[in-house]
Design an enzyme around this catalytic site. Structure first.
Site, PDB file in Angstrom:
ATOM      1  CD  GLU A 118      -8.039  -3.482  -0.102  1.00  0.00           C
ATOM      2  OE1 GLU A 118      -6.873  -3.393  -0.513  1.00  0.00           O
ATOM      3  OE2 GLU A 118      -8.379  -4.300   0.769  1.00  0.00           O
ATOM      4  CG  HIS A 128      -7.490  -0.369   2.743  1.00  0.00           C
ATOM      5  ND1 HIS A 128      -8.067  -1.095   3.763  1.00  0.00           N
ATOM      6  CD2 HIS A 128      -6.546  -1.178   2.215  1.00  0.00           C
ATOM      7  CE1 HIS A 128      -7.465  -2.272   3.849  1.00  0.00           C
ATOM      8  NE2 HIS A 128      -6.543  -2.351   2.904  1.00  0.00           N
ATOM      9  CG  HIS A 144      -2.019  -1.082   1.119  1.00  0.00           C
ATOM     10  ND1 HIS A 144      -2.486  -1.583  -0.060  1.00  0.00           N
ATOM     11  CD2 HIS A 144      -2.697  -1.746   2.109  1.00  0.00           C
ATOM     12  CE1 HIS A 144      -3.415  -2.498   0.186  1.00  0.00           C
ATOM     13  NE2 HIS A 144      -3.559  -2.617   1.489  1.00  0.00           N
TER      14      HIS A 144
HETATM   15  C1  BGC Z   1      -4.461  -6.511   2.395  1.00  0.00           C
HETATM   16  C2  BGC Z   1      -4.390  -7.257   3.692  1.00  0.00           C
HETATM   17  C3  BGC Z   1      -3.877  -6.321   4.752  1.00  0.00           C
HETATM   18  C4  BGC Z   1      -4.813  -5.150   4.836  1.00  0.00           C
HETATM   19  C5  BGC Z   1      -4.410  -4.113   5.854  1.00  0.00           C
HETATM   20  C6  BGC Z   1      -5.420  -5.372   2.578  1.00  0.00           C
HETATM   21  O1  BGC Z   1      -5.538  -4.641   1.414  1.00  0.00           O
HETATM   22  O2  BGC Z   1      -4.865  -7.295   1.327  1.00  0.00           O
HETATM   23  O3  BGC Z   1      -3.538  -8.371   3.563  1.00  0.00           O
HETATM   24  O4  BGC Z   1      -3.786  -6.949   5.989  1.00  0.00           O
HETATM   25  O5  BGC Z   1      -4.903  -4.533   3.587  1.00  0.00           O
HETATM   26  O6  BGC Z   1      -3.100  -3.765   5.726  1.00  0.00           O
END
Ligand code: BGC
Length: 352
Positions: free
Chosen positions: A317, A181, A107
């Site tokens: 997402e 998110h 991310h």
């Molecule tokens: C991921 C997860 C992660 C979460 C928070 C999601 O987009 O796919 O694996 O734990 O984000 O970081």
């Protein structure tokens, strides 16, 4: 506009309210472009805040914040080993995540777009309340090439939707993959579980992963697997089945390949049967990461005194596929100078 608290380095942050008559609407912060609250009515017109989060900016600044409502970038989702090669040059990014002990960049890194202060302008467009956020991401920030100018525009529309329009330009080729998110709980944030939410995904294929949650590269059919949400299923119905992919994700944490492509198309529908609240997700993106909140553990003090146990929120997402910079078979996330990045996602609410 209200004060939302200070960043760790002492800068003021703000919260902007975008509302329609009847109360449908969103509160969004200039810190992290964060969707802090989203109010939607149930079948009796009763409003509830349907996204997980914190009461002030302090919660969002913690490194342990699991991206509640965040604007995610420069390149959302995972990049294997925090490395990619572009135009013959190898770039090394921070590794801030390590499923099964295998490090990756997640991310946008520890100082990603969820951790920066955006420039905000609140306005109305055609009668709709709008928040326009801008950010200039410098060359080298979190290891990425090129200066990137990003705009994220949130619009609360008359048909009870929050529309998010992303755009970006760069002065050097760079990967870009922007998303939001939000963790939804349509019974209201603080309700214990999303396992009873009924999900439909417009996806015939998904991208199976290795233990490090990096795609294997194949687009596998969902048919005859717990990943088949083409007809509605509750989130909980098959989540604990013995299945290697579910074991790797500790539940659902996978990218689905959307059947609609290019134009704004319906990707997912989520119904919470007790309240009757229904969410439709439309996007121009080719994929959606369905994450069933498997790593939430009830330890973070959330909004209104609530804590958020495992699987008490779910994310949809909208995005390009994980690890795209290293996967030549996936749609490209590379933005080049002279071109514009554009992406739209709509979260529309109904009551049944
Ligand atoms: C991921 C997860 C992660 C979460 C928070 C999601 O987009 O796919 O694996 O734990 O984000 O970081």
């Amino acid at each position: 506009m209200k004060a939302f608290g200070l960043t760790p380095d002492g800068r003021e942050t703000h919260l902007f309210s975008l509302r329609r008559d009847g109360g449908f609407g969103a509160d969004i912060s200039d810190f992290g472009g964060t969707l802090v609250r989203l109010f939607a009515p149930d079948r009796h017109g009763e409003l509830a805040d349907v996204v997980l989060g914190f009461d002030s900016v302090r919660g969002y600044t913690q490194p342990t914040c699991p991206y509640f409502g965040s604007t995610v970038g420069r390149c959302g989702n995972r990049i294997a080993h925090g490395r990619f090669t572009l135009d013959g040059k190898t770039y090394t990014l921070a590794t801030n995540n390590a499923p099964a002990g295998i490090p990756c960049h997640l991310h946008g890194g520890p100082g990603g777009f969820d951790k920066v202060l955006w420039q905000a302008e609140q306005t109305t467009v055609g009668g709709d309340p709008v928040l326009r956020l801008r950010y200039q991401s410098r060359e080298g920030e979190e290891g990425y090439p090129g200066n990137l100018d990003v705009t994220v525009e949130f619009t609360v529309t008359a048909d009870q939707a929050l529309r998010i329009d992303y755009s970006a330009t760069t002065d050097k080729a760079t990967p870009v993959n922007l998303t939001n998110h939000a963790y939804f709980n349509l019974a209201g944030e603080g309700s214990r579980s999303v396992l009873g939410h009924v999900l439909t995904l417009n996806a015939t294929r998904y991208t199976p992963v290795n233990a490090g949650l990096i795609p294997l590269g194949e687009l596998a059919p969902v048919a005859d697997t717990p990943f088949d949400f083409r007809a509605p299923h509750t989130v909980g119905e098959r989540i604990d089945r013995p299945n290697e992919q579910l074991r790797f994700g500790a539940g659902y944490d996978h990218n689905f390949v959307l059947d609609g492509s290019g134009s704004l198309a319906l990707a997912a529908t989520v119904l919470e049967p007790l309240s009757g609240r229904e969410l439709e997700v439309l996007t121009t993106e080719p994929g959606v990461q369905f994450y069933s909140g498997n790593f939430l553990d009830g330890t973070l003090p959330g909004k209104n005194g609530h804590t958020y146990p495992r699987r008490s929120g779910l994310c949809l997402e909208t995005q390009h596929f994980p690890d795209s910079p290293n996967q030549p078979g996936f749609p490209s996330v590379i933005l080049r100078p002279g071109r514009s990045y554009r992406s739209t996602t709509v979260f529309r609410f109904k009551a049944r």
